[in-house]
Motif scaffolding. Sequence first.
Motif, PDB file in Angstrom:
ATOM      1  N   MET A  12       0.851  -1.186   0.000  1.00 44.16           N
ATOM      2  CA  MET A  12       0.000   0.000   0.000  1.00 44.16           C
ATOM      3  C   MET A  12       0.887   1.235   0.000  1.00 44.16           C
ATOM      4  SD  MET A  12      -2.535   1.025   3.117  1.00 44.16           S
ATOM      5  CE  MET A  12      -4.163   0.605   2.547  1.00 44.16           C
TER       6      MET A  12
ATOM      7  N   ALA B 239       0.726   5.443   0.912  1.00 45.76           N
ATOM      8  CA  ALA B 239      -0.111   6.459   1.554  1.00 45.76           C
ATOM      9  C   ALA B 239       0.691   7.717   1.830  1.00 45.76           C
ATOM     10  CB  ALA B 239      -0.693   5.895   2.857  1.00 45.76           C
TER      11      ALA B 239
ATOM     12  N   THR C 255      -3.766   4.867  -2.432  1.00 45.73           N
ATOM     13  CA  THR C 255      -4.766   5.547  -1.611  1.00 45.73           C
ATOM     14  C   THR C 255      -4.834   7.020  -2.001  1.00 45.73           C
ATOM     15  OG1 THR C 255      -3.173   6.114   0.125  1.00 45.73           O
ATOM     16  CG2 THR C 255      -4.295   3.987   0.315  1.00 45.73           C
TER      17      THR C 255
ATOM     18  N   ILE D 190      -8.299   4.513   5.394  1.00 47.52           N
ATOM     19  CA  ILE D 190      -7.200   3.585   5.118  1.00 47.52           C
ATOM     20  C   ILE D 190      -7.127   2.517   6.211  1.00 47.52           C
ATOM     21  CG2 ILE D 190      -4.690   3.443   4.809  1.00 47.52           C
ATOM     22  CD1 ILE D 190      -4.901   6.288   3.568  1.00 47.52           C
TER      23      ILE D 190
ATOM     24  N   ILE E 257      -7.758  -1.630   5.743  1.00 43.67           N
ATOM     25  CA  ILE E 257      -6.882  -2.699   6.245  1.00 43.67           C
ATOM     26  C   ILE E 257      -7.670  -3.668   7.123  1.00 43.67           C
ATOM     27  CG2 ILE E 257      -4.892  -3.159   7.750  1.00 43.67           C
ATOM     28  CD1 ILE E 257      -3.699  -0.523   6.671  1.00 43.67           C
TER      29      ILE E 257
ATOM     30  N   VAL F  96      -2.898  -6.520   3.693  1.00 41.76           N
ATOM     31  CA  VAL F  96      -1.844  -5.596   3.254  1.00 41.76           C
ATOM     32  C   VAL F  96      -0.545  -5.911   3.997  1.00 41.76           C
ATOM     33  CG1 VAL F  96      -1.198  -3.163   3.040  1.00 41.76           C
ATOM     34  CG2 VAL F  96      -3.619  -3.828   2.868  1.00 41.76           C
TER      35      VAL F  96
ATOM     36  N   CYS G 175       3.005  -0.890   4.153  1.00 39.54           N
ATOM     37  CA  CYS G 175       2.494   0.421   3.769  1.00 39.54           C
ATOM     38  C   CYS G 175       3.669   1.383   3.673  1.00 39.54           C
ATOM     39  CB  CYS G 175       1.474   0.914   4.792  1.00 39.54           C
ATOM     40  SG  CYS G 175       0.943   2.615   4.520  1.00 39.54           S
TER      41      CYS G 175
ATOM     42  N   TYR H  65       4.842   4.856   3.686  1.00 41.59           N
ATOM     43  CA  TYR H  65       4.264   6.136   4.088  1.00 41.59           C
ATOM     44  C   TYR H  65       5.159   7.283   3.620  1.00 41.59           C
ATOM     45  CZ  TYR H  65       2.052   9.922   6.405  1.00 41.59           C
ATOM     46  OH  TYR H  65       1.422  11.111   6.609  1.00 41.59           O
TER      47      TYR H  65
ATOM     48  N   ILE I  55       4.652  -0.431   8.625  1.00 40.66           N
ATOM     49  CA  ILE I  55       4.862   0.892   8.031  1.00 40.66           C
ATOM     50  C   ILE I  55       6.338   1.072   7.696  1.00 40.66           C
ATOM     51  CG2 ILE I  55       4.782   3.392   8.425  1.00 40.66           C
ATOM     52  CD1 ILE I  55       2.375   2.929  10.226  1.00 40.66           C
TER      53      ILE I  55
END
Length: 297
Positions: free
Chosen positions: A28, A30, A89, A105, A109, A133, A136, A138, A164
């Motif tokens: 993902m 974001a 996203t 978001i 998930i 997921v 992510c 970030y 993350i």
Amino acid sequence: EKEYVGFATLPNQVHRKSVKKGFDFTLMVAGESGLGKSTLVKSLFLTDLYKDRKLLNAEERINQTVEIIKHTVDIEEKGVKLKLTIVDTPGFGDAVNNMQSWKPIADYIDQQFEQYFRDESGLNRKNIQDNRVHCCLYFISPYGHGLRPVDTEFMKALHEKVNIVPVIAKADSLTPIEVKKLKERIRDEIELFGIKIYQFPECDSDEDDDFKQQDKELKESIPFAVIGSNTVVEARGQRVRGRLYPWGIVEVENQSHCDFVKLRNMLIRTHMQDLKDVTWDVHYENFRARCIQEMTR
Ligand code: GDP
Ligand code: MG
């Protein structure tokens, strides 16, 4: 010539799992809109994820991501199959109230966990479609002086749900010294605010020195400073992906220009299986425990 992404080493990351069936991975992205999320995922996997989309009105073409969109591509390298899912996203940013930008978001998930949980307890357990997921990315703005409140809020809202991996977006807008300072600042703030980003596993003591050195460099690169581009330019007589400026060329895959290659190696060559294991063993287990607790209340 054919460019390789490099996931053919995936079988080395797993032991008993079936190689024939292929691998799947869900990534993902974001962060604020305009930070280069869509561009980076395209650069990472050399696939034009957006080419099959039919709705090409003017707005679409500038690639504003306005809702959570899932793209799946099947890629194969040296006989190894990877089903890659990218969850793009919508960037937050312009809204007056930014603070809840993580909500859709986080819900997304959770919904994937919930679906899996339901399927796992159902009758058709053999053919579960796993949409959980695994990581992510970030994106942090290169223009600030560290984390903004919206970044802190986002990561804290999600760190119990997903791995993350923070990145500094558009690193070509910073000098190497600025990158170094911003990284230190962000690492300090991550610690200060108690944000739990994805932790690389400890390196086995029986690994060779080369491997240990690479592992150390990887850990010290966080947050990865990245540059994305889908344009091919000429640099030193070669055609490379990069960004052309009046003063020169930044090369996406040049390790002295940014951490793009480090990030891609980490995601694909070295840590894909660990990201999946942590998703399964930690994040999904937490979700499952919460569900069971609620059911028995
Ligand atoms: P998103 O909203 O986060 O998905 O951002 P996009 O990928 O749509 O990119 C927004 C704009 O930034 C586009 O014009 C890109 O060409 C540009 N862009 C993307 N990555 C980079 C980068 O690494 N450096 C610079 N300078 N511009 C970038
Ligand atoms: Mg986008």
